[in-house]
Scaffold this motif. Structure first.
Motif, PDB file in Angstrom:
ATOM      1  N   ILE A   6     -43.712  39.209  -8.224  1.00  0.00           N
ATOM      2  CA  ILE A   6     -43.805  38.075  -9.062  1.00  0.00           C
ATOM      3  C   ILE A   6     -42.424  37.930  -9.686  1.00  0.00           C
ATOM      4  O   ILE A   6     -41.864  38.718 -10.314  1.00  0.00           O
ATOM      5  N   ILE A   7     -41.662  37.002  -9.456  1.00  0.00           N
ATOM      6  CA  ILE A   7     -40.278  36.658  -9.862  1.00  0.00           C
ATOM      7  C   ILE A   7     -40.040  35.589 -10.791  1.00  0.00           C
ATOM      8  O   ILE A   7     -40.545  34.513 -10.480  1.00  0.00           O
ATOM      9  N   LEU A   8     -39.719  35.791 -12.247  1.00  0.00           N
ATOM     10  CA  LEU A   8     -39.474  34.707 -13.056  1.00  0.00           C
ATOM     11  C   LEU A   8     -37.804  34.199 -12.930  1.00  0.00           C
ATOM     12  O   LEU A   8     -37.085  35.159 -13.347  1.00  0.00           O
ATOM     13  N   SER A   9     -37.889  33.230 -12.116  1.00  0.00           N
ATOM     14  CA  SER A   9     -36.387  32.912 -11.549  1.00  0.00           C
ATOM     15  C   SER A   9     -35.604  31.972 -12.629  1.00  0.00           C
ATOM     16  O   SER A   9     -36.283  31.070 -13.254  1.00  0.00           O
ATOM     17  N   ARG A  10     -34.317  32.348 -12.683  1.00  0.00           N
ATOM     18  CA  ARG A  10     -33.514  31.495 -13.448  1.00  0.00           C
ATOM     19  C   ARG A  10     -32.666  30.757 -12.385  1.00  0.00           C
ATOM     20  O   ARG A  10     -31.855  29.982 -12.744  1.00  0.00           O
ATOM     21  N   HIS A 155     -40.337  29.353 -11.599  1.00  0.00           N
ATOM     22  CA  HIS A 155     -39.525  28.482 -11.857  1.00  0.00           C
ATOM     23  C   HIS A 155     -39.734  27.481 -13.195  1.00  0.00           C
ATOM     24  O   HIS A 155     -40.438  26.430 -12.519  1.00  0.00           O
ATOM     25  N   THR A 156     -39.505  27.790 -14.207  1.00  0.00           N
ATOM     26  CA  THR A 156     -40.301  27.176 -15.320  1.00  0.00           C
ATOM     27  C   THR A 156     -39.650  25.482 -15.255  1.00  0.00           C
ATOM     28  O   THR A 156     -40.175  24.791 -16.072  1.00  0.00           O
ATOM     29  N   GLU A 157     -38.534  25.135 -14.793  1.00  0.00           N
ATOM     30  CA  GLU A 157     -37.828  23.883 -14.933  1.00  0.00           C
ATOM     31  C   GLU A 157     -38.991  22.898 -13.945  1.00  0.00           C
ATOM     32  O   GLU A 157     -38.594  21.855 -14.436  1.00  0.00           O
ATOM     33  N   PHE A 158     -39.533  23.302 -12.986  1.00  0.00           N
ATOM     34  CA  PHE A 158     -40.579  22.554 -12.540  1.00  0.00           C
ATOM     35  C   PHE A 158     -41.713  21.981 -13.602  1.00  0.00           C
ATOM     36  O   PHE A 158     -42.217  20.744 -13.419  1.00  0.00           O
ATOM     37  N   LEU A 159     -41.525  22.733 -14.823  1.00  0.00           N
ATOM     38  CA  LEU A 159     -42.641  22.055 -15.723  1.00  0.00           C
ATOM     39  C   LEU A 159     -42.287  20.810 -16.246  1.00  0.00           C
ATOM     40  O   LEU A 159     -43.050  20.104 -16.804  1.00  0.00           O
ATOM     41  N   LYS A 160     -40.879  20.425 -16.350  1.00  0.00           N
ATOM     42  CA  LYS A 160     -40.411  19.345 -17.070  1.00  0.00           C
ATOM     43  C   LYS A 160     -40.804  18.171 -16.076  1.00  0.00           C
ATOM     44  O   LYS A 160     -40.724  16.893 -16.490  1.00  0.00           O
ATOM     45  N   THR A 161     -41.448  18.475 -14.854  1.00  0.00           N
ATOM     46  CA  THR A 161     -41.720  17.256 -13.907  1.00  0.00           C
ATOM     47  C   THR A 161     -43.294  16.753 -14.105  1.00  0.00           C
ATOM     48  O   THR A 161     -43.929  15.838 -13.840  1.00  0.00           O
ATOM     49  N   LEU A 162     -43.919  17.702 -15.181  1.00  0.00           N
ATOM     50  CA  LEU A 162     -45.257  17.451 -15.427  1.00  0.00           C
ATOM     51  C   LEU A 162     -45.663  16.553 -16.350  1.00  0.00           C
ATOM     52  O   LEU A 162     -45.086  16.481 -17.474  1.00  0.00           O
ATOM     53  N   TYR A 171     -52.338  25.298 -19.843  1.00  0.00           N
ATOM     54  CA  TYR A 171     -52.302  25.833 -21.202  1.00  0.00           C
ATOM     55  C   TYR A 171     -53.699  26.359 -21.618  1.00  0.00           C
ATOM     56  O   TYR A 171     -53.627  27.381 -22.021  1.00  0.00           O
ATOM     57  N   ALA A 172     -54.727  25.833 -21.115  1.00  0.00           N
ATOM     58  CA  ALA A 172     -56.182  26.329 -21.170  1.00  0.00           C
ATOM     59  C   ALA A 172     -56.076  27.648 -20.615  1.00  0.00           C
ATOM     60  O   ALA A 172     -56.955  28.547 -21.276  1.00  0.00           O
ATOM     61  N   GLU A 173     -55.511  27.985 -19.299  1.00  0.00           N
ATOM     62  CA  GLU A 173     -55.777  29.505 -18.748  1.00  0.00           C
ATOM     63  C   GLU A 173     -55.022  30.073 -19.616  1.00  0.00           C
ATOM     64  O   GLU A 173     -55.482  31.637 -19.738  1.00  0.00           O
ATOM     65  N   MET A 174     -53.626  29.828 -20.335  1.00  0.00           N
ATOM     66  CA  MET A 174     -53.036  30.871 -21.195  1.00  0.00           C
ATOM     67  C   MET A 174     -53.823  30.959 -22.351  1.00  0.00           C
ATOM     68  O   MET A 174     -53.820  32.365 -22.879  1.00  0.00           O
ATOM     69  N   TYR A 199     -39.463  24.295 -24.358  1.00  0.00           N
ATOM     70  CA  TYR A 199     -39.595  24.828 -22.847  1.00  0.00           C
ATOM     71  C   TYR A 199     -38.946  26.296 -22.844  1.00  0.00           C
ATOM     72  O   TYR A 199     -39.479  27.122 -22.127  1.00  0.00           O
ATOM     73  N   GLY A 200     -38.272  26.677 -23.792  1.00  0.00           N
ATOM     74  CA  GLY A 200     -37.757  27.786 -23.744  1.00  0.00           C
ATOM     75  C   GLY A 200     -38.748  28.993 -24.367  1.00  0.00           C
ATOM     76  O   GLY A 200     -39.073  29.880 -23.851  1.00  0.00           O
ATOM     77  N   HIS A 201     -39.430  28.646 -25.492  1.00  0.00           N
ATOM     78  CA  HIS A 201     -40.684  29.062 -26.069  1.00  0.00           C
ATOM     79  C   HIS A 201     -41.639  29.371 -24.887  1.00  0.00           C
ATOM     80  O   HIS A 201     -42.354  30.319 -24.746  1.00  0.00           O
ATOM     81  N   LEU A 202     -42.130  28.156 -24.289  1.00  0.00           N
ATOM     82  CA  LEU A 202     -43.045  28.065 -23.446  1.00  0.00           C
ATOM     83  C   LEU A 202     -42.921  29.254 -22.173  1.00  0.00           C
ATOM     84  O   LEU A 202     -43.663  29.592 -21.586  1.00  0.00           O
ATOM     85  N   GLN A 203     -41.751  29.410 -21.797  1.00  0.00           N
ATOM     86  CA  GLN A 203     -41.151  30.157 -20.523  1.00  0.00           C
ATOM     87  C   GLN A 203     -41.814  31.457 -20.902  1.00  0.00           C
ATOM     88  O   GLN A 203     -42.086  32.359 -20.290  1.00  0.00           O
ATOM     89  N   ARG A 204     -41.476  31.791 -22.392  1.00  0.00           N
ATOM     90  CA  ARG A 204     -41.800  33.131 -22.647  1.00  0.00           C
ATOM     91  C   ARG A 204     -43.202  33.512 -22.802  1.00  0.00           C
ATOM     92  O   ARG A 204     -43.741  34.346 -22.606  1.00  0.00           O
ATOM     93  N   LEU A 205     -43.975  32.308 -23.187  1.00  0.00           N
ATOM     94  CA  LEU A 205     -45.337  32.618 -23.256  1.00  0.00           C
ATOM     95  C   LEU A 205     -45.883  32.587 -21.846  1.00  0.00           C
ATOM     96  O   LEU A 205     -46.881  33.254 -21.522  1.00  0.00           O
ATOM     97  N   VAL A 206     -45.423  31.946 -20.659  1.00  0.00           N
ATOM     98  CA  VAL A 206     -45.847  31.842 -19.505  1.00  0.00           C
ATOM     99  C   VAL A 206     -45.603  33.417 -19.003  1.00  0.00           C
ATOM    100  O   VAL A 206     -46.597  33.939 -18.256  1.00  0.00           O
ATOM    101  N   ALA A 207     -44.425  34.122 -19.193  1.00  0.00           N
ATOM    102  CA  ALA A 207     -44.217  35.318 -18.754  1.00  0.00           C
ATOM    103  C   ALA A 207     -45.206  36.279 -19.414  1.00  0.00           C
ATOM    104  O   ALA A 207     -45.816  37.136 -18.767  1.00  0.00           O
ATOM    105  N   ALA A 208     -45.563  36.170 -20.725  1.00  0.00           N
ATOM    106  CA  ALA A 208     -46.617  37.042 -21.182  1.00  0.00           C
ATOM    107  C   ALA A 208     -47.979  36.753 -20.698  1.00  0.00           C
ATOM    108  O   ALA A 208     -48.751  37.644 -20.477  1.00  0.00           O
TER     109      ALA A 208
END
Length: 353
Positions: A6-10, A155-162, A171-174, A199-208
């Motif tokens: 699993i790669i958290l990509s930048r 790659h959390t940049e995709f989240l900006k398309t949602l 977020y419910a699964e989180m 989105y920066g905070h969300l990326q940290r939450l996604v990783a956790a």
């Protein structure tokens, strides 16, 4: 089942290139749905190492997670030179990663695949853990196999398309991951501002969140024990999702899980002592952010019937994952029909339907 890479990509291009180069293959395929073909494929299609890839597109939304779409993917792989040494990249949400993973797992008895989840739900749930499959006979994920992706690239940049609904669905699964982990993680998720997303905070939450699921999957890859913790909210949630599908009022998966959490945290409160204050806070959060899925007592029998088809069941007994408190996981909990109907009564009362 091997642990997933699993790669958290930048750096999407560089990280994806490393994955593709490291996985020997003769033909490269990319699976999208109509939405991700339009919104996400343009972000990667000009990468030089994807120039020879054959793109396969299926319909968007969960109603296309079926045998027809699966057969279309198999046909495209077969007619465009796919062999057991080919590689399939699944670019999309949970529907694409589930169906694409199953197609790859069964074509030529199994080819390698890579998941690039483009929705929050897929990042924290569907694309991680090696579950693949399709819906069948009106039931969610009825046919499938356990088979890990060669790699999962987040790659959390995709989240900006949602849109807002798809953010909340994931977020419910989180929130579920927070409930089965630690009180601190649950509290941070409860306090995140879904109206104005950082989105920066969300990326940290996604990783956790991914780390929580990854830890559980590594301990129990084939869902014989503790991995059942990940099913919190899903016995009732899948029943609500199946009812919605049958009645032509399809809902996003994460919304159904959120409503399922309302039901199963109530059952946890009654059966295993889950704290009432934590129940009330979580229910209010769900009510505020997910609204309500309305049904009445005339639909109880149908919901109960859907629950009897849940894959966690054994010997016809409906099996729940419940909590004693946040992080205190109680798998293999049973409830009889009367208790399940009381659970549905609670949902309707507290949600105002």
């Amino acid at each position: 089942m091997n642990p997933q890479n699993i790669i958290l990509s930048r750096d999407l291009e560089n990280d994806l290139k490393k994955i593709v180069v490291s996985c020997p293959h003769d033909r490269l395929f990319v699976l999208t749905d109509r939405t991700t073909r339009e919104q996400c494929w343009p972000l990667i299609r000009d990468f030089a190492f994807l120039k020879e890839a054959h793109e396969i597109t299926i319909g968007a939304t969960d109603e296309h997670k079926n045998l027809d779409a699966l057969a279309h993917v198999w046909t495209e792989l077969s007619c465009h030179g796919g062999t057991r040494h080919s590689l399939l990249i699944n670019l999309g949400g949970g529907m694409v990663t589930d169906l694409g993973g199953f197609a790859a797992s069964t074509f030529k008895r199994g080819i390698s695949y890579v998941n690039i989840p483009t929705t929050l739900l897929a990042m924290v749930d569907a694309s991680v853990g090696g579950k693949t499959g399709i819906n069948f006979n009106g039931l969610k994920n009825e046919i499938g196999v356990f088979n890990s992706a060669y790699a999962v690239l987040l790659h959390t940049e995709f989240l900006k398309t949602l849109d807002d609904g798809n953010i909340r669905s994931g977020y419910a699964e989180m929130l579920k991951h927070g409930l089965i982990s630690r009180i601190e993680e649950w509290a941070e998720l409860m306090n995140f501002d879904l109206q104005h997303i950082d989105y920066g905070h969300l990326q940290r939450l996604v990783a956790a969140s991914v780390a929580i699921k990854e830890r559980i999957v590594q301990e129990d890859p084939l869902e014989k024990g503790i991995r059942k913790a990940l099913n919190l909210g899903h016995t009732a949630g899948h029943a609500l999702e199946s009812l919605a599908m049958a009645e032509g009022r399809t809902v996003l998966h994460g919304y159904a899980v959120a409503w399922g959490l309302v039901c199963e945290l109530y059952l946890s409160n009654r059966r295993t002592g889950f704290p009432t204050d934590t129940l009330r806070q979580t229910v209010q959060f769900i009510k505020d952010h997910y609204g309500v899925f309305p049904f009445d007592c005339r639909q109880y029998e149908r919901l109960y019937e859907y629950m009897t088809h849940d894959k966690k069941n054994a010997s016809g007994i409906i099996n729940f994952t419940l909590l004693g408190h946040v992080g205190d996981i109680r798998i293999n909990q049973h409830a009889d029909k009367k208790e399940i109907f009381e659970m549905l009564d609670f949902y309707r009362e507290v949600m105002g339907c």
